[in-house]
Design a protein around this motif. Structure first.
Motif: not given
Length: 308
Positions: A149-161
């Motif tokens: 639902e949100e845009f995510h730049p490089t970080g903890e969320e993209t690491k989880r993905i």
């Protein structure tokens, strides 16, 4: 990059190259070359004139250039000059009069338009390697993680993905810049010394697709090839490898040894086409189309233009 119908979203650099993630695209800039990879409705060839002008301003000279694109899944949505192969050819031929066009693969299925300009000094030996893959019908084990639902730049969320989708199996050990788009879609550049990997993934069920490209300088591509397939598990894919005679894999190819992309290295798939072109002594492009065994017949969404 605005002329491409794209924008710079993120940048990361090391002593060998600058890496940019663009909207639907990637750009890698080296001291002596640049590599621009686009998808969607971006207009890559609109960048050609500004790039050549910039080279002229520093009194540089183009020694080698290639343009390669796969047949479009949705050609009616493309913007000029990518509305036909003929207009692309005309633009390229004007910029590089001695360049040559080729079609790699069956024109009514998965194929590439490939244009090559080679003005390198005779006797020079290059050491480049490049493997590109286009994959269709991706496993839901991967794609289900690429909606947000949100845009995510490089970080903890993209690491989880990356971890949950198993993309980390491809990217571990590399400097990663990745983006999760809303409502869906994922792009990543990864660099390590002078090497890069890049992927752009569309996860919707009706058109799931990913591109993959790397210049990893290895003698045998089987490990990299196998890891990518194990993560994406596509229903069909095309792999294309470009080798120079001075590269590790080029030397292997010259000895008649497998490169690691042959049918023996993906036993779950049937090879449906293989094309080999040698454009100059030792400079070779190998393209192979594969379809997963026991799957329903899958044809390319090809409403192709006239060949040049």
């Amino acid at each position: 990059v605005g002329i491409l119908n794209a924008q710079i979203v993120s940048r990361v650099s090391n002593e060998h190259l600058d890496s940019y993630v663009l909207t639907e695209s990637s750009l890698f800039v080296f001291p002596d070359r640049c590599i621009l990879i686009t998808c969607g409705t971006t207009t890559l060839l609109n960048s050609l004139s500004p790039i050549l002008d910039a080279i002229s301003e520093v009194r540089g000279e183009v020694k080698f250039a290639t343009f390669m694109r796969k047949n479009f899944s949705y050609p009616w949505e493309q913007k000029g000059p990518h509305t036909s192969m003929e207009t692309e050819y005309d633009l390229l031929k004007k910029a590089f009069p001695s360049g040559k066009p080729y079609v790699l693969g069956p024109v009514d299925s998965d194929h590439y338009f490939f244009f090559v300009y080679d003005n390198a000094p005779q006797g020079s030996v290059e050491t480049d390697t490049q493997m590109s893959m286009t994959m269709y019908g991706l496993t839901k084990d991967l794609t289900k993680h690429l909606f947000s639902e949100e845009f995510h730049p490089t970080g903890e969320e993209t690491k989880r993905i990356r971890d949950e989708s198993r993309l980390s199996a491809i990217l571990d050990g590399w400097t990663v810049q990745d983006l999760q788009f809303a409502p869906c879609g994922y792009s990543v550049n990864a660099i390590r010394d002078g090497e890069y990997q890049t992927m752009h993934i569309t996860p919707e069920d009706h058109c799931s697709f990913s591109s993959y490209e790397t210049n990893t300088a290895v003698e045998d591509l089987s490990e990299r090839f196998g890891v990518v397939l194990s993560v994406f598990k596509p229903q069909r894919f095309t792999v294309i490898v470009r080798v120079d005679p001075g590269s590790k894999i080029g030397q292997r190819y010259s000895q008649g040894m497998p490169l690691g992309i042959e049918a023996d290295f993906c036993p779950e798939y049937d090879a449906v086409n293989r094309t080999v072109n040698e454009f100059a002594p030792g400079y070779t492009v190998i393209k192979q189309n594969y379809v997963r065994k026991n799957s329903s017949p899958v044809r390319s969404n090809n409403v192709e233009e006239r060949a040049p």
